[in-house]
Write an enzyme that holds these catalytic residues in place. Structure first.
Site, PDB file in Angstrom:
ATOM      1  N   CYS A   1       2.095   0.456  16.570  1.00  0.00           N
ATOM      2  CA  CYS A   1       0.915   0.695  17.057  1.00  0.00           C
ATOM      3  C   CYS A   1       0.548  -0.284  18.180  1.00  0.00           C
ATOM      4  O   CYS A   1       0.481  -1.568  17.844  1.00  0.00           O
ATOM      5  CB  CYS A   1      -0.249   0.994  15.974  1.00  0.00           C
TER       6      CYS A   1
ATOM      7  N   CYS B   1      -6.364  -5.230  15.932  1.00  0.00           N
ATOM      8  CA  CYS B   1      -7.101  -4.238  15.077  1.00  0.00           C
ATOM      9  C   CYS B   1      -6.763  -4.862  13.905  1.00  0.00           C
ATOM     10  O   CYS B   1      -5.773  -5.472  13.313  1.00  0.00           O
ATOM     11  CB  CYS B   1      -6.787  -2.897  15.159  1.00  0.00           C
TER      12      CYS B   1
ATOM     13  N   CYS C   1      -4.614  -2.746   9.813  1.00  0.00           N
ATOM     14  CA  CYS C   1      -3.409  -2.881   9.223  1.00  0.00           C
ATOM     15  C   CYS C   1      -2.877  -4.580   9.138  1.00  0.00           C
ATOM     16  O   CYS C   1      -3.533  -5.059   9.990  1.00  0.00           O
ATOM     17  CB  CYS C   1      -2.078  -2.104  10.169  1.00  0.00           C
TER      18      CYS C   1
ATOM     19  N   CYS D   1      -4.460   5.073  17.371  1.00  0.00           N
ATOM     20  CA  CYS D   1      -4.042   4.698  16.073  1.00  0.00           C
ATOM     21  C   CYS D   1      -2.727   5.376  15.360  1.00  0.00           C
ATOM     22  O   CYS D   1      -2.886   6.589  15.750  1.00  0.00           O
ATOM     23  CB  CYS D   1      -5.251   4.834  15.152  1.00  0.00           C
TER      24      CYS D   1
ATOM     25  N   GLN E   1      -8.200  10.533  -2.677  1.00  0.00           N
ATOM     26  CA  GLN E   1      -6.894   9.714  -2.353  1.00  0.00           C
ATOM     27  C   GLN E   1      -6.629   9.646  -0.965  1.00  0.00           C
ATOM     28  O   GLN E   1      -7.143  10.566  -0.143  1.00  0.00           O
ATOM     29  CB  GLN E   1      -5.832  10.517  -3.182  1.00  0.00           C
TER      30      GLN E   1
ATOM     31  N   GLU F   1     -15.762  11.505 -16.750  1.00  0.00           N
ATOM     32  CA  GLU F   1     -16.061  10.740 -15.337  1.00  0.00           C
ATOM     33  C   GLU F   1     -17.533  10.178 -15.514  1.00  0.00           C
ATOM     34  O   GLU F   1     -18.622  10.892 -15.984  1.00  0.00           O
ATOM     35  CB  GLU F   1     -15.878  11.582 -13.950  1.00  0.00           C
TER      36      GLU F   1
ATOM     37  N   ASP G   1      -7.166   6.964 -14.666  1.00  0.00           N
ATOM     38  CA  ASP G   1      -7.138   6.543 -13.430  1.00  0.00           C
ATOM     39  C   ASP G   1      -8.178   5.556 -12.830  1.00  0.00           C
ATOM     40  O   ASP G   1      -9.387   6.055 -12.188  1.00  0.00           O
ATOM     41  CB  ASP G   1      -7.055   7.484 -12.563  1.00  0.00           C
TER      42      ASP G   1
ATOM     43  N   CYS H   1      -4.830   1.239  -8.853  1.00  0.00           N
ATOM     44  CA  CYS H   1      -4.681   0.773  -7.560  1.00  0.00           C
ATOM     45  C   CYS H   1      -4.731  -0.735  -7.645  1.00  0.00           C
ATOM     46  O   CYS H   1      -5.097  -1.337  -6.511  1.00  0.00           O
ATOM     47  CB  CYS H   1      -5.655   1.296  -6.809  1.00  0.00           C
TER      48      CYS H   1
END
Length: 409
Positions: free
Chosen positions: A61, A67, A70, A144, A244, A291, A339, A365
């Site tokens: 990119c 930026c 990333c 992007c 996700q 949940e 999760d 995660c």
């Protein structure tokens, strides 16, 4: 300007220089590189690469240097894959654990279906994009390589919303999500709503054919429900609800969870969200979804009721941090899917460790909190069979995984 050796990468993806004062962080560098720069606090600034790593590549990119979206485009895909596998391995080792790590599954470029855009009014209009590295300056990113082309269409919409409802002194945050029926935008940080602003914003919902627009939690307009596909069901999540990051990453997680669950007939899905796993699993199993957010459970239930060919999906709104499911509530369950958010699920895992559930599919995660929770399970009657690492946050330091735990006889 002095010369320094990069010894390793930190968990945020920055290179690390070991000095007498401790670790110094050097952005966009790689282990083994010799770099020149000056130390400012704990950061190496004005970096020049003296001896590049063999793993250094040209960023995909053109916005990468400015930026902050990333962190690892300067590294080869193979290096990033090995590094992320190493992050998981180190987290497990810190808890005295080992497990086979499957080859990483990485989402392709331009597949991110959701982005939190920063938007600010200017003298000539507005600008939308991401913050520069270590700064609150907004960088526009028209080319992007991370976001899906449909999400990129949110940039001009976000700018228009800022001209209507943004303050010159403040900054809007626009969470843009791609749905089956159009863009779903959730805005925060704007002017307080009044009748004039509502009317102006409603006009933009029609002008840009948005599926939904919400403003600081209040839905301004909805042309169509912003649907997401979860197996045979279509679900309209509440504004700003968890999703996700990429369809490909979601499918990788789901396929791995399905492999672990196997032919289970009774499944409990903990931290179920809007049904990412519960609804696809309902093709072959009865599922009980739990949940904390009532609105997410309501969305899951509507999606299940409107779908065809699914087995029973019951649901329960419950704070699993304060009221985890107890072992007697887990009886007669063939498999559990869990999760949790980044903080992990220590309270719930302690109860799982006392249960007789045959198999657990653990989605995480955060490798550090996962390893902590994995240690609780393996100190009990469970063994950690293997770990599948999934990289749907391409070019970032973020790591996700799915792990299989089996109860030992």
């Amino acid at each position: 300007m002095q010369t320094y050796q990069i010894t390793r990468l930190g968990h945020q993806g920055d290179g690390i220089v070991q000095s007498d004062e401790g670790a110094i962080f050097a952005p966009m560098t790689l282990p083994g590189e010799e770099v020149r720069g000056r130390i400012d606090g704990q950061k190496l600034c004005d970096i020049r690469i003296a001896t590049p790593s063999d793993h250094r590549v040209s960023p995909d990119c053109r916005h990468y240097k400015s930026c902050g979206g990333c962190q690892l485009q300067h590294a080869s895909d193979g290096f990033v894959a090995d590094w992320k596998l190493g992050v998981v391995q180190q987290a497990l080792s810190a808890q005295g654990l080992e497990a086979p790590l499957r080859p990483i599954l990485t989402s392709p470029p331009q597949t991110r279906r959701r982005a939190s855009l920063s938007v600010r009014r200017t003298k000539k209009g507005a600008m939308a994009g991401f913050h520069a590295k270590g700064s609150d300056v907004i960088v526009e990113v028209p080319d992007c390589q991370l976001l899906h082309p449909e999400v990129m269409k949110a940039m001009p919409v976000a700018e228009k919303l800022a001209t209507i409802g943004g303050s010159r002194k403040g900054e809007l945050s626009v969470l843009a999500t791609m749905s089956l029926t159009g863009l779903d935008l959730a805005v925060s940080g704007g002017k307080p709503l009044d009748e004039a602003l509502r009317i102006a914003l409603s006009a933009e919902v029609e002008a840009y054919k948005l599926a939904r627009l919400s403003w600081d939690g209040e839905v301004i307009g909805q042309r169509e429900p912003p649907l997401q596909q979860f197996g045979a069901a279509q679900v309209a999540p509440p504004a700003g609800a968890f999703l996700q990051a990429t369809p490909e990453g979601e499918q990788d997680l789901l396929t791995t969870v399905q492999e672990i669950v196997g032919k289970a007939k009774q499944v409990i899905d903990l931290f179920a969200g809007c049904g990412t796993f519960a609804l696809p699993l309902a093709k072959t199993a009865e599922v009980h979804a739990v949940e904390g957010e009532k609105a997410m459970m309501a969305a899951l239930d509507r999606g299940w009721r409107q779908a065809q060919g699914l087995k029973k999906v019951s649901h329960e709104a419950r704070d699993l941090f304060r009221r985890p499911l107890m072992p007697d509530e887990l009886r007669k369950t063939d498999a559990v899917v869990i999760d949790p958010p980044r903080a992990g699920a220590e309270a719930q895992v302690r109860e799982l460790a006392q249960s007789d559930v045959p198999v657990i599919a653990f989605v995480s995660c955060n490798p550090v909190t996962f390893a902590r929770d994995a240690r609780i399970l393996t100190d009990g009657p469970y063994q950690l069979d293997w770990v599948q690492v999934v990289d749907q946050f391409r070019w970032s330091s973020h790591v996700e995984l799915v792990a299989k735990f089996s109860r030992m006889a």
